[in-house]
Design an enzyme around this catalytic site. Structure first.
Site, short mmCIF file in Angstrom:
data_model
loop_
_atom_site.label_atom_id
_atom_site.label_comp_id
_atom_site.label_asym_id
_atom_site.label_seq_id
_atom_site.Cartn_x
_atom_site.Cartn_y
_atom_site.Cartn_z
N ASP A 20 30.73 34.65 26.34
CA ASP A 20 31.42 35.93 26.24
C ASP A 20 32.92 35.66 26.35
OD1 ASP A 20 32.63 38.41 26.56
OD2 ASP A 20 31.00 39.24 27.77
N HIS A 135 39.22 48.22 39.20
CA HIS A 135 38.67 49.02 38.10
C HIS A 135 37.34 49.68 38.45
CE1 HIS A 135 41.78 47.42 35.58
NE2 HIS A 135 41.32 46.18 35.65
N HIS A 174 46.82 45.48 34.69
CA HIS A 174 45.93 46.51 34.17
C HIS A 174 45.94 47.71 35.13
CE1 HIS A 174 44.25 42.68 32.59
NE2 HIS A 174 44.08 43.39 31.49
N ASP A 265 48.03 38.73 36.94
CA ASP A 265 48.10 38.67 35.48
C ASP A 265 49.39 39.31 34.99
OD1 ASP A 265 47.27 41.14 36.36
OD2 ASP A 265 45.40 41.17 35.22
#
Length: 702
Positions: A20, A135, A174, A265
């Site tokens: 993946d 998240h 994010h 990130d």
């Protein structure tokens, strides 16, 4: 108390069992790289080790549904094909037979950290965990996240420890929509997130990630989204977001605990973020957060997928938590146009809810020197869908081997014996510079000719020398009231003669600037509480000392720190002169916040008759959290008008002061010069007009 480091090597057990490309970046090597760097740099040994434990199902149910917890529990007995099928029901998630154990450890590590800090076992700390959490939602895994570690920790702090105000700072690249959804109607949790957004074209592609989403019901104003609409954001952009959005609101909110969703990130080299902030930036951000909540800062690892930049960023964060001086920031200190537009939009969306943002507005307007040099265009993702991470600069890769910490964090040289009674004995500096050197420096100042002032000058010069040669990070010294100005003058020239290229002088009260200081870019003189609000040149600025908490914070966050970061001083000299008007909590906060722009090299000078202020300055320079300034109150109209007028003029030379993009070039590509801005432009090149004070608006009482 110290800095807690919470982890468990079992969290490296879960890994992707099938092909993946999207999920393969969330690997056990992330944790191994961070731990390896901490050990190599000797940081793990300096921390208080706290073993992670599994969160109980009752603790998980603080934010997750029992049905969802049960579903994750059952993954322990599933085969690979069943795990893959279940994973496919969620967005960017993979399950492993060890996922339930690892995810419970990750949540439990965050709980262990919060308990350690709130019970006084540790002062602050970092939880190194995986899988990440921000998240994850009440009944769904999402974006590599299984249980929402930070949200569980926040709810636990409220219920077990009785906290009423928790700040969550999410600097992952994010949007942590899981945390936002959980607390969107809860005024006890202030959630701040910056994130790559690109006008909704970047994952998770949510309209509620934009600046106009501010929370719901009683929680309106307690969700702050700062969307980055271009890649390539740098150290200057991140600092501008803190100085002009997060910190003003955070001081007004007055949190009892700061939780950091520490995703890396957002660092240079990461393929997800495509940003250009360097690891040392996170030392600065962490140090700025430590002035809040009595220093109770708990960072919990989220994302970060470039192993080298992740590892170094973790180390920089831990260094700041330990109280080490921050290394200098690289790159031009000028926020780009796109970042300023985002900051302007979020301030506009949040201003109805926060007094601190209403009183800081500066209209962009027109003025001379409007420029965004066109040397490094930063590309939008659409049209450039294939991103190849560039190799990190060799300097960045070698940075951890060249970073050094002065042997002594802080020293004091005080003349009055009673001034030292409240200070630990190991910070006292009893030595003096050689008599001939002291007398040579004193020759040009009549006020230094007395025996008592010569003795004080000798101690001061010795302490200054130790700061300049890297043996001492910062210091506090005292002298007779009549000798403060002359001693400061000596310090400036001693600093320049000993290799400091740029000296920042922050002067409180009625101390005149020496007439022989040239406006050549080597000395920036900021007089707070001077006779008038005025810009005599681009390197000589006078401003009032507001008497309210909001006014003082506007002065520090809106003028002093942005100019300090733009100037990049090698040395900061703080002098308290006659009628300085500074209270002990203000002195401690000022000292603590000035440590960052100069890498901790701050030397404070004050009258010998102010032992309480000496202690407050020493505590701030030691890295201790300053005491609260008290209830938030807005600046007076007179102070606000003066500060806004100064900022309106200063922003054309000191770009870190800006909070809005100049109108004529809005929408232009975000770009910067790679070179340091020229410092020899003629003084006084500022627009004459200052913006009118905006009318007051309704504000929610906090």
């Amino acid at each position: 108390m110290g800095t807690a480091l919470v982890y468990h090597e079992d969290m490296m057990a879960t890994r992707l069992l099938w092909d993946d490309p999207e999920c393969k970046i969330e690997s056990p090597e992330r944790l191994a790289a961070a731990l390896g760097c901490l050990r190599q740099c000797g940081l793990e040994q300096r921390c208080l080790h706290v073993a992670a434990r599994e969160a109980s199902e009752a603790e998980l149910s603080l934010v997750h549904s029992p049905e969802y917890v049960d579903l994750v529990r059952r993954t322990q007995t599933l085969g690979t094909e069943e795990l893959q099928a279940l994973s496919g029901q969620y967005d960017a998630v993979y399950f492993h037979p060890s996922t339930f154990h690892c995810a419970r450890l990750a949540a439990g590590a965050a709980l262990q950290l919060v308990d350690a800090v709130l019970t006084g076992t540790a002062h602050n700390g970092l939880a190194l965990v995986r899988p990440p959490g921000h998240h994850s939602q009440r009944a769904a895994a999402n974006g590599f996240c299984v249980f929402n570690n930070v949200a569980i920790a926040a709810e636990h702090a409220k219920r077990k420890h009785g906290l009423c105000r928790i700040l969550v700072v999410d600097w992952d690249i994010h949007h942590g929509q899981g945390i936002q959804y959980i607390f969107e109607d809860d005024p006890s949790v202030l959630y701040f997130s910056w994130h790559r957004y690109e006008h909704g074209r970047f994952w998770p592609f949510l309209p509620e990630s934009d600046a106009d989403t501010v929370g719901q019901g009683q929680g309106r104003g307690f969700t702050i989204n700062l969307p980055w609409n271009q890649v390539g954001m740098t150290n200057a952009d991140y600092l501008a977001a803190f100085l002009h959005v997060l910190l003003p609101v955070a001081f007004e909110f007055d949190p009892e605990l700061v939780l950091v969703s520490a995703g890396f990130d957002s660092v240079v080299g990461d393929p997800e973020g495509q940003m250009q902030a360097t690891p040392e930036c996170f030392a600065h951000l962490t140090q700025l957060l430590q002035v809040l909540a009595g220093g109770r800062v708990c960072a919990v690892l989220e994302g970060g997928y470039h192993l080298e930049s992740l590892a170094q960023s973790v180390c920089m964060t831990v260094r700041a938590l330990l109280g080490d001086p921050t290394p200098a920031l690289s790159g031009p200190m000028a926020p780009c146009q796109s970042a300023l537009e985002s900051i302007q939009n979020v301030r506009g969306a949040q201003a109805p809810h926060w007094k601190s943002l209403q009183q800081q507005d500066v209209s962009p307007g027109l003025g001379p020197s409007i420029h965004f040099p066109e040397e490094r265009p930063l590309l939008l993702l659409p049209g450039n869908p294939v991103y190849k991470a560039e190799p990190l600069p060799r300097l960045l890769l070698d940075q951890k081997h060249h970073y050094s910490v002065p042997p002594v964090r802080m020293a004091v040289a005080l003349t009055a014996p009673h001034s030292t009674s409240a200070l630990p004995p190991d910070v006292l500096c009893q030595q003096s510079a050689p008599k001939w050197e002291t007398e040579a420096w004193a020759k040009s100042h009549e006020s230094l000719a007395q025996d008592e002032t010569l003795t004080a000058l000798g101690k001061f010069l010795y302490l200054l020398s130790r700061v300049l040669d890297g043996q001492v990070s910062s210091g506090v010294a005292s002298t007779l009231a009549s000798a403060v100005a002359a001693t400061l003058d000596v310090a400036i020239w001693q600093g320049l003669s000993r290799g400091a290229e740029r000296v920042l002088c922050v002067v409180l009260g009625q101390l005149d600037r020496p007439l022989d200081l040239a406006d050549d870019g080597r000395i920036l003189w900021l007089n707070i509480g001077g006779k008038e609000a005025a810009i005599f040149s681009m390197y000589h600025v006078s401003m009032p000392l507001p008497r309210t908490t909001g006014g003082f914070l506007s002065c520090i966050l809106g003028v002093v720190l942005p100019m300090a970061y733009g100037f990049r001083p090698d040395l900061v000299l703080v002098a308290l002169g006659p009628d300085h008007g500074l209270q002990a909590p203000q002195a401690a906060l000022l000292a603590a916040m000035l440590r960052a722009p100069a890498g901790g090299r701050v030397l404070a000078l004050l009258e010998e008759s102010a032992p309480q202020l000496a202690q407050a300055l020493a505590q701030g320079l030691c890295g201790e959290a300053p005491p609260s300034l008290g209830p938030f109150s807005t600046a007076s109209r007179v102070d606000l008008q003066a500060l806004m007028g100064l900022r309106a003029q200063l922003q054309w030379r000191w770009e870190m002061v800006r909070v809005a993009a100049p109108e004529p070039t809005r929408g232009a590509p975000c770009s910067r010069s790679l070179e340091r801005p020229e410092t020899s432009a003629p003084p006084g090149n500022f627009p004459a007009a200052a913006p009118a004070l905006p009318p007051s608006a309704s504000v929610n009482d906090r």
